[in-house]
Motif scaffolding. Sequence first.
Motif, mmCIF file in Angstrom:
data_model
loop_
_atom_site.group_PDB
_atom_site.id
_atom_site.type_symbol
_atom_site.label_atom_id
_atom_site.label_comp_id
_atom_site.label_asym_id
_atom_site.label_seq_id
_atom_site.Cartn_x
_atom_site.Cartn_y
_atom_site.Cartn_z
ATOM 1 N N VAL A 45 47.334 49.392 46.219
ATOM 2 C CA VAL A 45 46.119 49.184 47.007
ATOM 3 C C VAL A 45 45.107 50.298 46.736
ATOM 4 O O VAL A 45 45.411 51.482 46.869
ATOM 5 C CB VAL A 45 46.445 49.140 48.516
ATOM 6 C CG1 VAL A 45 45.165 49.209 49.355
ATOM 7 C CG2 VAL A 45 47.224 47.875 48.848
ATOM 8 N N ASP A 46 43.912 49.902 46.352
ATOM 9 C CA ASP A 46 42.780 50.817 46.209
ATOM 10 C C ASP A 46 41.798 50.526 47.333
ATOM 11 O O ASP A 46 41.376 49.378 47.516
ATOM 12 C CB ASP A 46 42.079 50.634 44.860
ATOM 13 C CG ASP A 46 42.965 51.009 43.683
ATOM 14 O OD1 ASP A 46 43.714 51.999 43.793
ATOM 15 O OD2 ASP A 46 42.923 50.305 42.662
ATOM 16 N N LEU A 47 41.428 51.559 48.073
ATOM 17 C CA LEU A 47 40.592 51.375 49.256
ATOM 18 C C LEU A 47 39.568 52.485 49.348
ATOM 19 O O LEU A 47 39.896 53.659 49.131
ATOM 20 C CB LEU A 47 41.473 51.368 50.521
ATOM 21 C CG LEU A 47 40.759 51.321 51.873
ATOM 22 C CD1 LEU A 47 40.037 49.994 52.059
ATOM 23 C CD2 LEU A 47 41.766 51.548 53.006
ATOM 24 N N CYS A 63 50.737 39.767 54.702
ATOM 25 C CA CYS A 63 50.271 40.434 53.477
ATOM 26 C C CYS A 63 50.208 41.956 53.605
ATOM 27 O O CYS A 63 49.956 42.648 52.616
ATOM 28 C CB CYS A 63 48.907 39.892 53.059
ATOM 29 S SG CYS A 63 47.543 40.365 54.132
ATOM 30 N N GLY A 64 50.403 42.489 54.816
ATOM 31 C CA GLY A 64 50.416 43.941 54.978
ATOM 32 C C GLY A 64 49.159 44.535 55.582
ATOM 33 O O GLY A 64 48.963 45.752 55.540
ATOM 34 N N LEU A 225 36.963 42.764 52.603
ATOM 35 C CA LEU A 225 37.990 42.898 51.578
ATOM 36 C C LEU A 225 38.995 41.770 51.754
ATOM 37 O O LEU A 225 39.533 41.577 52.849
ATOM 38 C CB LEU A 225 38.693 44.245 51.698
ATOM 39 C CG LEU A 225 37.794 45.489 51.761
ATOM 40 C CD1 LEU A 225 38.649 46.751 51.890
ATOM 41 C CD2 LEU A 225 36.894 45.571 50.543
ATOM 42 N N VAL A 226 39.237 41.040 50.685
ATOM 43 C CA VAL A 226 40.181 39.918 50.729
ATOM 44 C C VAL A 226 41.504 40.385 50.143
ATOM 45 O O VAL A 226 41.567 40.852 49.002
ATOM 46 C CB VAL A 226 39.646 38.718 49.937
ATOM 47 C CG1 VAL A 226 40.630 37.548 50.003
ATOM 48 C CG2 VAL A 226 38.277 38.282 50.474
ATOM 49 N N ARG A 233 47.508 43.386 48.007
ATOM 50 C CA ARG A 233 46.536 44.188 47.248
ATOM 51 C C ARG A 233 45.188 43.508 47.438
ATOM 52 O O ARG A 233 45.123 42.333 47.788
ATOM 53 C CB ARG A 233 46.917 44.263 45.766
ATOM 54 C CG ARG A 233 46.951 42.929 45.065
ATOM 55 C CD ARG A 233 47.302 43.055 43.592
ATOM 56 N NE ARG A 233 48.678 43.515 43.425
ATOM 57 C CZ ARG A 233 49.731 42.704 43.415
ATOM 58 N NH1 ARG A 233 49.560 41.404 43.597
ATOM 59 N NH2 ARG A 233 50.936 43.177 43.225
ATOM 60 N N PHE A 234 44.108 44.240 47.204
ATOM 61 C CA PHE A 234 42.794 43.646 47.381
ATOM 62 C C PHE A 234 42.390 42.887 46.123
ATOM 63 O O PHE A 234 42.376 43.451 45.031
ATOM 64 C CB PHE A 234 41.760 44.706 47.736
ATOM 65 C CG PHE A 234 42.000 45.325 49.082
ATOM 66 C CD1 PHE A 234 42.071 44.536 50.219
ATOM 67 C CD2 PHE A 234 42.172 46.691 49.219
ATOM 68 C CE1 PHE A 234 42.311 45.082 51.466
ATOM 69 C CE2 PHE A 234 42.411 47.251 50.460
ATOM 70 C CZ PHE A 234 42.481 46.450 51.585
ATOM 71 N N LYS A 235 42.072 41.621 46.287
ATOM 72 C CA LYS A 235 41.722 40.782 45.136
ATOM 73 C C LYS A 235 40.227 40.504 45.054
ATOM 74 O O LYS A 235 39.753 40.018 44.024
ATOM 75 C CB LYS A 235 42.496 39.468 45.188
ATOM 76 C CG LYS A 235 42.157 38.562 46.374
ATOM 77 C CD LYS A 235 42.840 37.201 46.255
ATOM 78 C CE LYS A 235 42.259 36.372 45.121
ATOM 79 N NZ LYS A 235 42.806 34.996 45.077
ATOM 80 N N ALA A 236 39.473 40.772 46.122
ATOM 81 C CA ALA A 236 38.031 40.497 46.103
ATOM 82 C C ALA A 236 37.324 41.344 47.143
ATOM 83 O O ALA A 236 37.908 41.699 48.174
ATOM 84 C CB ALA A 236 37.763 39.021 46.369
#
Length: 283
Positions: A45-47, A63-64, A225-226, A233-236
């Motif tokens: 995960v990048d945030l 999904c966490g 964030l989707v 993980r973030f996909k979009a």
Amino acid sequence: MTKAETIRAQSTASGAPAAEAISAAGLTFSAKDNKGRELTILDGVDLSVREGEFVAIVGPSGCGKSTLLNLVAGLIPCAGSKLKLFGAPVTGIDPRIGYVFQTHALLPWRTVLGNVEIGPEIKGLPATERRRQAVEVLRQLGLEGFEDHYPAQISGGMRQRVGLARTLVAGPEVILMDEPFGALDAQTKLLIQDIFINYWESHRKTVLFVTHDLGEAITMADRILVMSARPGRFKATYTVDIPRPRALAQVRRLPQYTTYWESIWEDLKDEAKTALLADGSGR
């Protein structure tokens, strides 16, 4: 390029850099399930959440999303330094963070005012000062005149606002919100969304907001964030290019609202299908 891909590209390009309040790079988290098996909940995960930004996270059940909030809050230990708050590794609970849960968890034996005063009371503030602070936050959330009522004497929506006031009175720099309006009926939810967004637009605290409601995310957030199905993980990423201040009922009538909703759902629906077929653990 699909419509969702086009909107995402435009959204990502429009973001402006600013100081980071919350950041993570390649954050991975695993835990054991009820059978003792290792389960990867978050994977790479990048945030990045900028100071004063309102960021919503949407994603399928399991999904966490809540796990990520708990890691940011320091409620779950995070190994290494991949998760940071104001540039420093998260090592535990930080007083600069306030957390609003789906349930208000008010103390039934204390009045509305008494519940909101708990934080300042723990800090050791004098009675007059903690009362002043609590009364002011209650006023801002539309609860003036209900200070002496007990939780059982007020509606569910009011109890949720009292729980919100209890968090806000501490003056957190970062507010984590885990489906805070999810248990409310539709009408009450819309009213409280309006009350909170008016508060936020006056104070501009950093908010990380988890919701299953795409409309709620679009009307309230600066960015959405989707998240993928587990491992999350973030996909979009979508930047919500709707001017502020926002009248939420009016936002839902804008053409952009429908465009965002359809594009985000296009990104999310396959993840929701995947989650529906999973065992539902690792929320």
